[in-house]
Design an enzyme around this catalytic site. Sequence first.
Site, PDB file in Angstrom:
ATOM      1  N   HIS A  34       0.862  -1.182   0.000  1.00 14.98           N
ATOM      2  CA  HIS A  34       0.000   0.000   0.000  1.00 14.98           C
ATOM      3  C   HIS A  34       0.898   1.231   0.000  1.00 14.98           C
ATOM      4  O   HIS A  34       2.140   1.121  -0.087  1.00 14.98           O
ATOM      5  CB  HIS A  34      -0.966  -0.026   1.193  1.00 14.98           C
ATOM      6  CG  HIS A  34      -0.302  -0.344   2.485  1.00 14.98           C
ATOM      7  ND1 HIS A  34       0.565   0.522   3.100  1.00 14.98           N
ATOM      8  CD2 HIS A  34      -0.335  -1.462   3.248  1.00 14.98           C
ATOM      9  CE1 HIS A  34       1.006  -0.029   4.209  1.00 14.98           C
ATOM     10  NE2 HIS A  34       0.498  -1.240   4.326  1.00 14.98           N
ATOM     11  N   HIS A  37       4.132   1.420   2.094  1.00 14.43           N
ATOM     12  CA  HIS A  37       5.294   0.681   1.551  1.00 14.43           C
ATOM     13  C   HIS A  37       5.941   1.488   0.425  1.00 14.43           C
ATOM     14  O   HIS A  37       7.168   1.565   0.315  1.00 14.43           O
ATOM     15  CB  HIS A  37       4.848  -0.656   0.941  1.00 14.43           C
ATOM     16  CG  HIS A  37       4.348  -1.659   1.923  1.00 14.43           C
ATOM     17  ND1 HIS A  37       3.057  -2.113   1.933  1.00 14.43           N
ATOM     18  CD2 HIS A  37       4.968  -2.317   2.935  1.00 14.43           C
ATOM     19  CE1 HIS A  37       2.893  -2.997   2.891  1.00 14.43           C
ATOM     20  NE2 HIS A  37       4.037  -3.149   3.522  1.00 14.43           N
ATOM     21  N   VAL A 176       2.275   6.217   7.837  1.00 19.56           N
ATOM     22  CA  VAL A 176       1.393   6.850   6.843  1.00 19.56           C
ATOM     23  C   VAL A 176      -0.040   6.490   7.222  1.00 19.56           C
ATOM     24  O   VAL A 176      -0.322   5.339   7.575  1.00 19.56           O
ATOM     25  CB  VAL A 176       1.723   6.340   5.419  1.00 19.56           C
ATOM     26  CG1 VAL A 176       0.862   7.043   4.386  1.00 19.56           C
ATOM     27  CG2 VAL A 176       3.198   6.567   5.116  1.00 19.56           C
ATOM     28  N   SER A 186      -1.367  -3.646   5.748  1.00 21.41           N
ATOM     29  CA  SER A 186      -1.898  -4.624   4.786  1.00 21.41           C
ATOM     30  C   SER A 186      -3.170  -5.257   5.328  1.00 21.41           C
ATOM     31  O   SER A 186      -4.048  -5.656   4.571  1.00 21.41           O
ATOM     32  CB  SER A 186      -0.852  -5.706   4.519  1.00 21.41           C
ATOM     33  OG  SER A 186       0.330  -5.099   4.071  1.00 21.41           O
TER      34      SER A 186
END
Length: 283
Positions: A34, A37, A176, A186
Site C-alpha cells: 500500500h 510501503h 502513513v 496490509s
Amino acid sequence: MKVFRKIKELAEWIHAHKGEGGSVGFVPTMGALHRAHLELVSRAIKENDVVVCSIFVNPIQFNNKEDLRKYPRTLESDLAKLSEAGCDAAFCPDEQEIYPGNETKHYDFGHLDKVMEGKYREGHFNGVAVVVDRLFRIVTPNRAYFGEKDYQQLQIIKEMARIEGHPVDIVACPTVRENNGLAMSSRNSRLTPGQRSEASRIYKGLLMARKALSEGKAKSVDQVIRDVVSFIDSSPELRVEYFEIADPETLLPVRDVRQAPGAVGCIAVYAGDVRLIDNLSFN
Ligand code: PAF
C-alpha cells in the site's frame, strides 16, 4: 524492474552493482503493498543507487495459523506497483529458498520482546529477527527502511542488527495514515467499511492521550490509559488488547506522569478478527 526468486541470482546482481561502488537500499515487506510501503521505496530510491524490495510472507513470525492463512497475498499487483514506483529489483523467494532446513536461531532481546506485542504474540519477534537477518545477509544493504507503525519491531531489528554486526543503517520512516487517521496496514484490506471507519478511534485515542499528558493536567498515567481504552472499547466494532505508555528506547512502561511527555503510546486493537497496531510519540 528485475524480479528475482533465487538468492544466487539476486546476489550476483547486487554484487555487480556494489562492484561499481553503488549503494543498495532495501525495503523488506510481506507484500499486499500500500501507500506506506511505496513511500519507503521512494525514500530508498532518493537515498541509494539501487533499491531492492523483498516480498515474503514469513511463516515463522505468525503466532496464529489463521492470521497466516488469511494474510493478503497479491503478488502480481505488488510487482506492478513496485515497477511503477521505480524500484530496481523485487525479491520474491519461496519458503524453501529462505528456510532450506529446520535450523533456526534464538535471540536474546532481554525485555524488548517480552512486553506489548512480544507478550501477546509469543515467538513473533524472534521470527521477524530471523528472517530480517537472513534477508540482510542476502541483500547486504547499505540502508534498510522500516515504518514506525511497527515501533517495537523497529527496536528489535536495530538490536538484531547490532547483535549480528550488520553494517546497515536502519532508517525509520513515519507512519502513513488514511484520511481518517487509521495507520496504513496490509491488514486494513480485511476490514469491513464499518470497522474501517470505527478504527479511526485508535488514532483519536492516541491523540487524546498525548493531549492529556502534554498539557500536564492528567492525574496519572493509569487514568489516561483507562480513558483511552474505554473510548475505543465503547465502539461495538473494537476491542483493545493493550495500550501501553512506554519509554521510547527500553519500551518499559512509564508510570510517572512527569516522564510521559517523552514516551510513546503503543496500542493493539481487534476490529472483528483483524488485529491492528499503532503508536504515537508524545514528544
Ligand atoms: O513489517 C513487516 O512487513 C515484516 O515484519 C518484515 C519486516 C518484512 C519481516 O517479515
